[in-house]
Enzyme design. Structure first.
Site, mmCIF file in Angstrom:
data_model
loop_
_atom_site.group_PDB
_atom_site.id
_atom_site.type_symbol
_atom_site.label_atom_id
_atom_site.label_comp_id
_atom_site.label_asym_id
_atom_site.label_seq_id
_atom_site.Cartn_x
_atom_site.Cartn_y
_atom_site.Cartn_z
ATOM 1 N N GLY A 292 -55.322 8.742 27.661
ATOM 2 C CA GLY A 292 -54.288 9.046 28.488
ATOM 3 C C GLY A 292 -53.958 11.567 29.120
ATOM 4 C CG ASP A 293 -53.558 14.757 30.474
ATOM 5 O OD1 ASP A 293 -53.676 15.351 29.902
ATOM 6 O OD2 ASP A 293 -53.283 15.384 32.124
ATOM 7 C CB CYS A 294 -51.706 16.075 26.303
ATOM 8 S SG CYS A 294 -53.156 16.257 25.355
ATOM 9 C CG ASN A 295 -47.642 14.724 24.528
ATOM 10 O OD1 ASN A 295 -47.427 13.842 24.164
ATOM 11 N ND2 ASN A 295 -47.198 15.736 24.724
ATOM 12 C CB ALA A 296 -50.109 11.085 30.658
#
Length: 768
Positions: A292-296
């Site tokens: 996942g993208d960061c904190n997505a």
């Protein structure tokens, strides 16, 4: 050695299991010579990578499994498995922060910092892309071998750059899907190497899918729901990702913050499973994973409100096909998800098996002896060869936008007034996602080194409205033979999380340029920045002699810029993006994902927009070229014959040939761009034209004639329909070479019936 089934330990876990977040740089490689790790098959180099990875996963407790689902994976100390940071960056060189660390001085205090990807894209040189990626992979290995970095890198960014306001457009090669697809094929292959069983490092294609907005009109990328038609997905937003999966065999993908047609990227089983793993067949080999993208993941609940609570959010990501969390949401909330039966043992194990299989393939668990990649050290970082390659990107990617009366190249024995915010910049020339460079020469240093007599004045800052520096700038301009203005944009104007609301020149830079033009001295404007600015006034002003776009030249800095200005290198780069008029931002919202013109949308990219200030592919030279076709009519080609085979999209239509003569007096490269236009073939409206092939021919001497062959494949000629069909249509196709030139055209015809080349899977939600 085999531990009890960790799922039997579930009763011992609190439902609120939380794994504390780490702040983790890389640690040393595992030591398979020591117990208890050496009791596991993970250390047995004679068996296959998946079996080795499974042996490790089966030995982990549930708590240990969950602790290794975030990018700051804590390992398993009791087994001798060290922590590992999966978040490593190398967009255009090994980049600092996260899993990559740089020393303050000495060894591993810097790395080669290549120009921004948009500059490499402007070179239209696939071989150079491969060279850059190969150098980055070597330096990445050196950093990994010294415990300064990991083995996987979250690069490249291959989202098409369709909107001029996008702050991250600088991270991409440009706006055209064929160009992006060829770029990513070379870049990923250069990073990973030619041996899939022994990759150099692992690349990550990001961000899947339809991600090209940070924040606009009060809408954040974290909550944006991109409404995208099947046609636009198949023709435009997905081709680079398809190349990543099917042709480059990239090791990892990153799902994006935004939703597509109502489903957040990291919860979208349609993209992550149906399209990626089933339709494109990605991951048939083990060790392919999705992050996942960061904190997505957490934002799927807090911003998208797609899930009701933390546990269902964690389970939703894992069940959709996400294997790794850039963040700590999975580490914090998978315990509850497990206790509630929202995620299965098999799903969690599969995610971890994919991750650790990739590390096995990278030699992470193997002894250094016998691994040539483990011998790469500091001596391979920032070499002379690497520096030359960075200079090649900066010079080949420079684009000459205007040159009245041969104002450039600069003459010798001239006094120069160097004016503008970029005259003394260094790190601002690096773009974003950069690491420390060994040295970045300024514009002032480069001019002095060449022996020019210079005067300097900043004049104004990047985004200033104060004219306090105008008088000094005008004074030195009036006393010099020639004036060069260095300005444009930096990352205070465009960057991740920072979109533009205007595509006009920032602050009062344009006002100063016009005032300088009024002095009557020859004036060259050197334009920095990833996105384009509206140069209408400067192009129309007869007292602005020349405009050179250089993007972000990074460590090549002033040396590369002055090598082009002085003619040591003749510019031959081409705009990889459209330059729009400043009124464009008022004609279509960033949130409109449609490419085709319609109500409230004048069209996007060169394929659908006709009123560009400067078109995609534009670029002037210091010399002149005469271009003709080896023959003007090709074919006819039978559609059924073209469409045969298991991958008809890659079938060659023909090798089309140009005859190019340098009719000037300067040795120069020539970028041949071939577009096709077929207004009557297929559904309406048809694109204005489509890039179907390109190549960069090096160092054509004055008077020299070369025959240039350009391959055109079926994929660039196909059209997508609303039902997911990708079709090759019969009809007459006109071939156009270059842009804004009166070069002759050629043509070919395709006969027969329309041929379905691909049936793209669609879900009900995709019908928008």
């Amino acid at each position: 050695m085999r531990l009890a089934d960790p799922w039997q330990c579930l009763s011992a876990l609190s439902l609120g299991l939380t794994i504390p977040a780490l702040s983790l740089a890389q640690t040393s490689y595992p030591d398979c010579s020591k117990a208890p790790l050496n009791y596991l098959a993970i250390c047995n180099t004679t068996i296959d990578p998946l079996t080795r990875a499974r042996s490790l996963i089966s030995a982990l407790t549930l708590e240990e499994k969950i602790a290794n689902t975030g990018h700051e994976a804590s390992g398993a100390p009791r087994l001798g498995l060290p922590p590992y940071n999966w978040w490593n960056e190398a967009l255009h060189g090994v980049a600092e922060k996260h899993g990559v660390t740089f020393e303050d001085e000495g060894e591993f205090s810097y790395a080669t910092s290549f120009p921004a990807p948009i500059v490499l894209g402007a070179a239209f040189n696939d071989d150079l892309v491969r060279t850059v990626a190969d150098i980055i992979s070597i330096e990445a290995r050196a950093f990994s071998n010294s415990d300064h970095a990991g083995l996987d890198y979250w690069t490249p960014n291959v989202n098409p750059f369709k909107d001029p306001r996008w702050g991250r457009g600088q991270e991409t090669p440009g706006e055209d899907p064929l160009h992006l697809s060829r770029y990513v094929r070379e870049f990923v292959t250069g990073l990973q190497g030619d041996d899939p069983a022994n990759p150099k490092v692992l690349a990550t294609c990001k961000h899947l899918a339809a991600y090209d907005m940070e924040e606009w009109g009060g809408v954040s990328r974290f909550e944006f729901n991109a409404k995208v038609s099947v046609q636009d997905l198949v023709e435009y937003y997905l081709p680079p990702f398809k190349t990543c999966a099917m042709d480059a065999d990239v090791g990892a993908f990153m799902c994006s913050y935004n939703a597509v047609n109502g489903v957040p990227g990291c919860a979208d089983q349609y993209f992550l499973q149906t399209v990626l793993r089933e339709h494109w067949g990605w991951g048939e080999k083990d060790g392919h994973w999705v992050t996942g993208d960061c904190n997505a993941i957490e934002r799927m609940q807090t911003w998208h409100h797609y899930f009701d609570d933390e546990a269902s959010t964690a389970a939703g990501a894992l069940n959709a096909g996400v294997d790794l969390d850039c963040g700590s949401h999975l580490q914090s909330h998978l315990g509850d998800a497990v206790a509630q039966g929202l995620v299965s043992n098999e799903t969690l194990d599969t995610a971890l098996e994919r991750l650790y299989t990739s590390l096995v393939q990278l030699g992470y668990f193997d002894p250094a002896e016998g691994q040539p990649l483990r011998d790469i050290g500091w001596e391979s970082v920032s070499t002379e060869t690497a520096g030359k390659a960075a200079w090649e990107v900066a010079t080949q990617g420079s684009v000459l936008l205007k040159n009245i009366g041969g104002a450039l190249p600069l003459k010798t024995n001239r006094t120069l007034a160097l004016i503008g915010p970029y005259i003394n910049f260094t790190t601002q020339m690096q773009s974003n996602y950069a690491g420390p460079a060994r040295y970045i020469p300024t514009m002032i240093e480069a001019a002095k080194k060449l022996g020019y007599d210079i005067s300097t004045a900043e004049g104004t800052k990047i985004n200033s409205t104060s004219g306090d520096g105008f008088d000094e700038a005008l004074s030195i301009a009036s006393e010099s033979d020639e004036v060069i203005f260095f300005g444009g944009m930096d990352n205070s104007i465009e960057e991740e999380s920072l979109d533009r609301t205007s595509i006009d020149w920032p602050g009062n830079q344009e006002e100063l340029i016009i005032r300088l033009a009024e002095t009557g001295k020859p004036l060259t404007v050197v334009q920095f920045g990833g996105g384009q600015l509206d140069d209408s006034q400067l192009l129309a002003n007869e007292n602005v002699s020349a405009i050179l776009w250089v993007g972000y030249p990074s460590e090549a800095g002033g040396v590369a810029v002055f090598d082009v200005l002085t003619g040591r290198v003749a510019p031959a780069g081409r705009l990889p993006i459209t330059q729009y008029p400043k009124s464009y931002v008022d004609e279509v919202p960033m949130t409109d994902m449609n490419l085709r013109p319609g109500e409230g949308n004048p069209g996007r990219t060169y394929r659908w927009y006709e009123d560009a200030v400067l078109p995609f592919g534009f670029g002037l030279h210091y010399t002149t070229f005469e271009v003709s076709w080896a023959k003007q009519k090709y074919g006819p080609y039978k559609s059924a014959a073209l469409a045969k085979g298991s991958r008809p999209d890659l079938n060659q239509v023909d090798m089309f040939s140009l005859v190019v003569t340098n009719t000037g007096d300067v040795t120069s490269d020539y970028v041949a761009l071939i577009f096709a236009s077929a207004p009557d073939a297929g559904p309406q409206p048809a694109p204005i034209k489509t890039l179907v092939g390109y190549t960069r021919e090096r160092h054509i001497k004055p008077g020299e004639t070369r025959k240039i062959n350009i391959e055109v494949t079926i994929s660039s000629l196909t059209r997508a329909l609303a039902d997911g069909s990708v079709v090759l249509y019969p009809g007459r196709y006109q071939l156009i070479v270059d842009v804004d030139q009166n070069y002759p055209t050629a043509s070919f015809s395709i006969t027969g019936k329309p041929q379905v080349i691909e049936r793209f899977p669609i879900a009900g939600k995709m019908m928008v």
